[in-house]
Design a protein around this motif. Structure first.
Motif, PDB file in Angstrom:
ATOM      1  N   VAL A 179     -10.950  17.661  -4.900  1.00 36.00           N
ATOM      2  CA  VAL A 179     -12.087  17.883  -4.027  1.00 36.00           C
ATOM      3  C   VAL A 179     -12.797  16.570  -3.717  1.00 36.00           C
ATOM      4  N   GLU A 180     -12.900  15.693  -4.689  1.00 34.80           N
ATOM      5  CA  GLU A 180     -13.656  14.464  -4.485  1.00 34.80           C
ATOM      6  C   GLU A 180     -12.797  13.215  -4.498  1.00 34.80           C
ATOM      7  N   GLU A 181     -11.765  13.162  -5.317  1.00 35.85           N
ATOM      8  CA  GLU A 181     -10.956  11.950  -5.435  1.00 35.85           C
ATOM      9  C   GLU A 181      -9.477  12.293  -5.367  1.00 35.85           C
ATOM     10  N   LEU A 182      -8.707  11.364  -4.791  1.00 35.90           N
ATOM     11  CA  LEU A 182      -7.253  11.497  -4.758  1.00 35.90           C
ATOM     12  C   LEU A 182      -6.650  10.799  -5.964  1.00 35.90           C
ATOM     13  N   LEU A 183      -5.449  11.195  -6.295  1.00 30.95           N
ATOM     14  CA  LEU A 183      -4.716  10.451  -7.311  1.00 30.95           C
ATOM     15  C   LEU A 183      -4.418   9.064  -6.769  1.00 30.95           C
ATOM     16  N   GLU A 184      -4.327   8.091  -7.653  1.00 33.30           N
ATOM     17  CA  GLU A 184      -4.149   6.694  -7.229  1.00 33.30           C
ATOM     18  C   GLU A 184      -2.956   6.499  -6.306  1.00 33.30           C
ATOM     19  N   ASP A 185      -1.816   7.141  -6.624  1.00 24.24           N
ATOM     20  CA  ASP A 185      -0.619   6.924  -5.813  1.00 24.24           C
ATOM     21  C   ASP A 185      -0.748   7.505  -4.410  1.00 24.24           C
ATOM     22  N   LEU A 186      -1.708   8.399  -4.186  1.00 23.20           N
ATOM     23  CA  LEU A 186      -1.904   8.969  -2.860  1.00 23.20           C
ATOM     24  C   LEU A 186      -2.988   8.252  -2.061  1.00 23.20           C
ATOM     25  N   GLU A 187      -3.780   7.440  -2.713  1.00 19.40           N
ATOM     26  CA  GLU A 187      -4.855   6.725  -2.022  1.00 19.40           C
ATOM     27  C   GLU A 187      -4.311   5.823  -0.919  1.00 19.40           C
ATOM     28  N   ALA A 188      -3.224   5.101  -1.192  1.00 16.68           N
ATOM     29  CA  ALA A 188      -2.638   4.208  -0.185  1.00 16.68           C
ATOM     30  C   ALA A 188      -2.099   5.010   1.002  1.00 16.68           C
ATOM     31  N   VAL A 189      -1.520   6.156   0.726  1.00 15.87           N
ATOM     32  CA  VAL A 189      -1.019   7.024   1.801  1.00 15.87           C
ATOM     33  C   VAL A 189      -2.186   7.500   2.653  1.00 15.87           C
ATOM     34  N   PHE A 190      -3.269   7.891   2.012  1.00 19.77           N
ATOM     35  CA  PHE A 190      -4.472   8.341   2.714  1.00 19.77           C
ATOM     36  C   PHE A 190      -5.009   7.233   3.615  1.00 19.77           C
TER      37      PHE A 190
END
Length: 102
Positions: free
Chosen positions: A85-96
């Motif tokens: 809801v508030e934060e993405l997993l680290e490995d998905l942050e770059a994709v986002f």
């Protein structure tokens, strides 16, 4: 069918979180068209969406939303249901972040 069931879960989650103005995007044109028209699972999704103040479905090419594609691939390979809801997993942050690069 998997895309339609994912849409059903997304609409249900929005209602559960009391998020009433939502726009859903999907890269399967057939499902997006059906969501805007009719169908068995589709009718259930539309019924759930009617509980929201605003609910619309829009087709986007897979290249236009790599995060959704990455999340869908992760969901298929995982037996657990994860919700961020508030934060993405680290490995998905770059994709986002990549979804915002034109």
């Amino acid at each position: 069918m998997a895309e339609a069931l994912a849409a059903k879960r997304a609409v249900t989650l929005a209602a559960e979180l009391s998020i009433f103005k939502v726009m859903f995007e999907g890269d399967c044109m057939q499902v997006v068209r059906a969501l805007n028209d009719h169908g068995h699972v589709i009718e259930e999704i539309r019924r759930l969406g009617s509980c929201l103040e605003s609910c619309s479905f829009h087709h986007v090419k897979r290249e236009g939303n790599k995060l959704a594609h990455s999340l869908a691939r992760r969901a298929v390979s995982s037996a657990d249901m994860d919700v961020w809801v508030e934060e993405l997993l680290e490995d998905l942050e770059a994709v986002f972040q990549g979804d915002f690069v034109l």
